[in-house]
Write a protein that holds these residues in place. Structure first.
Motif, PDB file in Angstrom:
ATOM      1  N   UNK A 159       0.837  -1.196   0.000  1.00 49.40           N
ATOM      2  CA  UNK A 159       0.000   0.000   0.000  1.00 49.40           C
ATOM      3  C   UNK A 159       0.880   1.258   0.000  1.00 49.40           C
ATOM      4  N   UNK A 160       1.986   1.212   0.750  1.00 47.85           N
ATOM      5  CA  UNK A 160       2.907   2.350   0.772  1.00 47.85           C
ATOM      6  C   UNK A 160       3.416   2.646  -0.640  1.00 47.85           C
ATOM      7  N   UNK A 161       3.812   1.597  -1.368  1.00 47.10           N
ATOM      8  CA  UNK A 161       4.312   1.780  -2.738  1.00 47.10           C
ATOM      9  C   UNK A 161       3.242   2.398  -3.633  1.00 47.10           C
ATOM     10  N   UNK A 162       2.024   1.892  -3.528  1.00 45.65           N
ATOM     11  CA  UNK A 162       0.931   2.429  -4.335  1.00 45.65           C
ATOM     12  C   UNK A 162       0.666   3.894  -3.994  1.00 45.65           C
TER      13      UNK A 162
ATOM     14  N   UNK B 100      -8.625   2.387   2.440  1.00 47.14           N
ATOM     15  CA  UNK B 100      -8.883   0.983   2.109  1.00 47.14           C
ATOM     16  C   UNK B 100      -8.030   0.063   2.966  1.00 47.14           C
ATOM     17  N   UNK B 101      -6.780   0.441   3.152  1.00 49.09           N
ATOM     18  CA  UNK B 101      -5.874  -0.345   3.984  1.00 49.09           C
ATOM     19  C   UNK B 101      -6.386  -0.430   5.415  1.00 49.09           C
ATOM     20  N   UNK B 102      -6.798   0.706   5.959  1.00 46.71           N
ATOM     21  CA  UNK B 102      -7.300   0.702   7.334  1.00 46.71           C
ATOM     22  C   UNK B 102      -8.577  -0.133   7.453  1.00 46.71           C
ATOM     23  N   UNK B 103      -9.417  -0.079   6.420  1.00 43.91           N
ATOM     24  CA  UNK B 103     -10.637  -0.897   6.437  1.00 43.91           C
ATOM     25  C   UNK B 103     -10.299  -2.377   6.447  1.00 43.91           C
ATOM     26  N   UNK B 104      -9.142  -2.722   5.865  1.00 41.19           N
ATOM     27  CA  UNK B 104      -8.688  -4.118   5.846  1.00 41.19           C
ATOM     28  C   UNK B 104      -7.857  -4.461   7.083  1.00 41.19           C
ATOM     29  N   UNK B 105      -7.842  -3.537   8.064  1.00 43.84           N
ATOM     30  CA  UNK B 105      -7.079  -3.713   9.302  1.00 43.84           C
ATOM     31  C   UNK B 105      -5.580  -3.808   9.042  1.00 43.84           C
ATOM     32  N   UNK B 106      -5.122  -3.035   8.052  1.00 40.79           N
ATOM     33  CA  UNK B 106      -3.703  -2.938   7.754  1.00 40.79           C
ATOM     34  C   UNK B 106      -3.244  -1.516   8.049  1.00 40.79           C
TER      35      UNK B 106
END
Length: 840
Positions: free
Chosen positions: A530-533, A552-558
């Motif tokens: 996600x950082x790269x994107x 989106x990442x936070x919604x995926x618990x990342x």
């Protein structure tokens, strides 16, 4: 001698277009000559050939009735070239040409006549692909088609053909490339003949099928012709080993050892620990939960895995019994199992390797593949169980926790226990790199490189590629190496991440974006991906997408500690001061991240002309880095700040900060920045001393040779009144001028700014306008760098020089608006105000 030479062969991935004239041998001699000449003209006039030749990214292999074009710039280049040729051939119906395209390893060689030539599987397979076609066909290998399928624009052109048998019984999977204007939509003759032959023999097939049914009814068919349990498209979950020995040294260790054994082959793909940890979180379980057989199977089912591999170890007197079992994730059916006995504790890893090799065969891997990728266990990892256990913990710290500082301590323990542990040295280097500790990263990478012969092919390729990034700094060589890894191991996530990094440093943001997306496709459960994107979204001006990716990442618990660094700059670009403050607050107290945020904040201060505040924030960044044991990073911050001060005429503090940067450690970034700062401040002796040292220590380093040294030399030339000399030395920076130079991505486009200054000194206003405008046209890349504001001043000066006072006034006013809270005593601001007054 011959074996010595062969060991030095350097392969890279070539994107090959092979073409020839169908029925060439039946033509009259004069017709042959005319058609070959016309085909050469058509090929030579294609845009893709011209571009590749200009970039020196094209190799040619003439074959009499056609030839091969090996593109080294893009996988799409041969396809686009084939389209151009196909369209032009419509005007020349007498030219009956067929084309085949494949991407694969190639290398330059000398033939018997000592002439340069090209060889490798990439060439051979491209020719076989072409040989399956008829006149007008543009055929692709399935490998190329899979690359194109990721992009919607190509899908309408791709038409599956299936397998075609070529020389020596080999088969290639092909795709016909055509639409209404290009290519040949007809099925190739070879496929039609094969289909006819299958029809002719249908009665034999029917009889054979009936016989097989009878055999199956008796149970004989299953035993004789059991189908392969897995394919190279399947994914596998490794469960934790069941350890009944009572010895904790096996905990986590054997799973890591098995993973290293299985990862050496391209046939098997293991689901990453980061993906497993994320899935456990979604299952409301701890990411550190023990991966029992039952839990591993549930994880596999959720992720669409094909199988789980469970292992166990038990003691039998002085012996140890190791068992491996592969089970279908969905049905629970047994796929394969193996068992080995070790005569003592010191032979456990060897027994594990033997069991893994046998299991690979039973899971469907070909004998040739097993034999090719069959490094000994002590070579893929270590013979020390304790070192392997520390290595496993280090891997988990990086892959699951994103904690590189913790990982470093584990990898250091691993190499202390086994000083010959090549991969532990490599991961030490890879852990120091994102912290900006490049001297230490290079030191450990050199050790891995020296031990690379005691590794698997996959590991050796990774060591050699990372060595090019960190030790030599030759990014073109590194790019070729990682492209070879990505081709051989299509699901190697790390190769895509490092290609992303290389493309960013080289300023090729489209390719960086493609690599980031491919890494995310391989592993969508990695916060690092996600950082790269998000970085690519920022650099390409997709600010809302960058924020959306974080959501989106936070919604995926990342989550990742690096998200705030990107989101801060995005907020800056969107004039969101509250968002900037929120992101800055999120990094407080996080070692290795807090210092980066302090420096990013100092960039904002400098961009607004507040250099006292910028210096204070840079000092806090350096202090925070030192607390995190990042001495080289601290020096980089000081050197970078000194360069900013030199740009605006603060010569005394620039020299002071540059000297401070070089006291503790001379890293390439710290010394590079300081060399430029000395040159800007007129300290010729110290500038030349730093230039000479960088030239000697980093002779192949792309960033040093094409960014730091040209800028330092151009500043010296300008200070001596030699504007043309400044422009001449900056020519080396041109191919990479859009790229970043450092791991924090805070120093991009500066060669363009220096070139703009040189054009001003040369009294070439129109050329200067082009350079400064180029900076403003890349706002996502510039972010909050101070040359973003200074480019407006440069434009004002350039327009004034060109006689356009209206545009000059506007540009000056834009600069003053950005510097409305600037320190009033900054020399360049005083100069700008005096210049503006003369325009009134």
């Amino acid at each position: 001698m011959s074996s010595e030479r062969s060991s030095e062969v350097k392969f890279e991935i070539g994107h090959v277009l092979f073409l020839d004239i169908v029925g060439y041998s039946k033509l009259l001699i004069n017709e042959q000559s005319e058609q070959v000449q016309k085909l050469k003209e058509i090929v030579r006039e294609t845009e893709q050939v011209r571009i590749a030749e200009a970039e020196r990214k094209l190799l040619r292999l003439p074959t009499g009735d056609g030839g091969a074009l090996v593109f080294r710039n893009s996988a799409e280049a041969p396809v686009l070239c084939g389209m151009e040729i196909s369209r032009e051939l419509k005007k020349h119906p007498e030219l009956r040409v067929r084309m085949g395209i494949h991407s694969g390893p190639v290398n330059e060689i000398s033939d018997l006549n000592e002439q340069a030539n090209i060889a490798g599987a990439g060439i051979n397979i491209a020719q076989r692909v072409m040989d399956c076609g008829d006149a007008g066909h543009v055929l692709l290998s399935r490998r190329v088609a899979e690359d194109l399928e990721h992009y919607p624009r190509w899908k309408p052109y791709l038409h599956e053909l299936g397998e075609c048998e070529v020389k020596h019984g080999h088969k290639v999977s092909l795709v016909n490339f055509y639409d209404a204007e290009i290519g040949n939509r007809e099925m190739p003759q070879k496929f039609r003949k094969a289909k006819a032959a299958r029809t002719t023999k249908s009665w034999k097939i029917a009889v054979a099928a009936a016989l097989l049914l009878l055999l199956a009814a008796g149970g004989i068919y299953y035993r004789l012709h059991r189908s392969k349990p897995l394919t190279d498209k399947d994914t596998i979950v490794l469960a934790d080993f069941t350890n009944t020995t009572g010895d904790p040294v096996f905990d986590g260790t054997l799973r890591q050892g098995l993973a290293s054994q299985l990862e050496q082959t391209p046939f098997l793909t293991l689901i990453s620990d980061s993906t497993i940890a994320h899935t456990l979180t979604l299952m409301s379980k701890s990411k550190d939960a023990r991966l029992t057989v039952e839990l591993a199977r549930e994880v596999g089912q959720r992720l669409g895995g094909a199988a789980i591999i469970e292992g166990s170890i038990s003691a039998l007197g002085t012996q140890y019994v190791l068992s491996l079992k592969a089970v279908n994730c969905q049905s629970g059916n047994l796929l394969a199992q193996e068992q080995e006995t070790a005569t003592g504790k010191e032979h456990v890893l060897s027994a594990l390797g033997q069991a893994a090799t046998k299991l690979r065969k039973r899971l469907g891997e070909s004998l040739a593949s097993v034999q090719k990728y069959d490094a000994l266990p002590e070579d893929t990892t270590t013979s020390s169980l304790e070192a392997l256990q520390a290595y496993a913990l280090g891997n988990r710290a990086t892959d699951v926790d994103n904690d590189y500082l913790a990982a470093i301590s584990f990898f250091q323990r691993a190499v202390a226990l086994d000083p010959s542990f090549a991969m532990a040295y490599l991961l030490l280097g890879e852990s120091y790199q994102p912290q900006g500790e490049l001297t230490l990263a290079a030191e450990y990478t050199r050790k891995a490189y020296d031990l690379r012969e005691r590794t698997s092919d996959h590991e050796r390729l990774n060591i050699e590629a990372f060595y090019e990034i960190i030790v030599t700094g030759d990014l073109e060589a590194a790019r070729r190496s990682y492209e070879l890894i990505a081709h051989t191991y299509p699901r190697d996530e790390a190769a895509q991440i490092l290609l992303w990094y290389i493309h960013l440093i080289c300023g090729d943001y489209a390719r960086a974006d493609a690599a980031a997306k491919r890494a995310f496709e391989i592993n969508p459960d990695s916060s690092n991906n996600y950082v790269s994107l998000m970085y690519c979204d920022q650099f390409l001006g997709r600010y809302d997408q960058a924020k959306g990716a974080a959501e989106q990442s936070h919604a995926q618990k990342l989550n990742s500690p690096w998200y705030p660094l990107i989101l801060y700059v995005v907020a800056f670009l969107q004039n969101d001061s509250a968002g900037m403050a929120q992101q800055a607050a999120a990094t407080v107290g996080i070692p290795g991240v807090e210092d980066q945020m302090f420096f990013v904040e100092s960039e904002t201060a400098a961009d607004q002309g507040q250099f006292r505040q910028a210096r204070e924030l840079a000092r806090r960044a350096a202090d925070s880095a030192r607390r995190a044991q990042e001495k080289e990073t601290a020096a980089e911050y000081e050197g970078h700040n000194s360069l900013r001060e030199g740009l605006v005429g603060l010569a005394d503090v620039a020299k002071e900060d540059a000297q401070s940067a070089l006291k503790a450690i001379k890293g390439k970034h710290g010394e590079g920045f300081s060399a430029i700062a000395f040159a800007l401040a007129g300290d010729v002796a110290n500038a030349n001393r730093a230039i000479d040292d960088l030239t000697k220590r980093f002779p192949q380093n792309t960033v040093v040779q094409t960014r730091y040294l040209p800028m330092a030399r151009s500043a010296l030339a300008l200070n001596s009144g030699n504007a043309q000399g400044a422009l001449d030395v900056l020519s080396a920076a041109a191919p990479y001028e859009l790229g970043h130079t450092n791991e924090d991505f805070t120093f991009a486009l500066y060669p363009i700014y220096f070139r703009g200054q040189a054009y001003l000194a040369a009294k070439n206003g129109s050329a200067a306008i082009t350079e400064f405008q180029k900076i403003l046209d890349h706002s996502g890349v510039i972010g909050n760098e101070p040359i973003g504001a200074l480019a407006h001043l440069g434009l004002g000066r350039a327009y004034a020089l060109s006689g356009d006072s209206t545009k000059a006034k506007t540009a000056y006013q834009d600069f003053f608006a950005l510097w409305k809270t600037a320190d009033p005593d900054v020399p360049i601001l005083k100069e700008a105000k005096a210049e503006y007054a003369k325009l009134q």
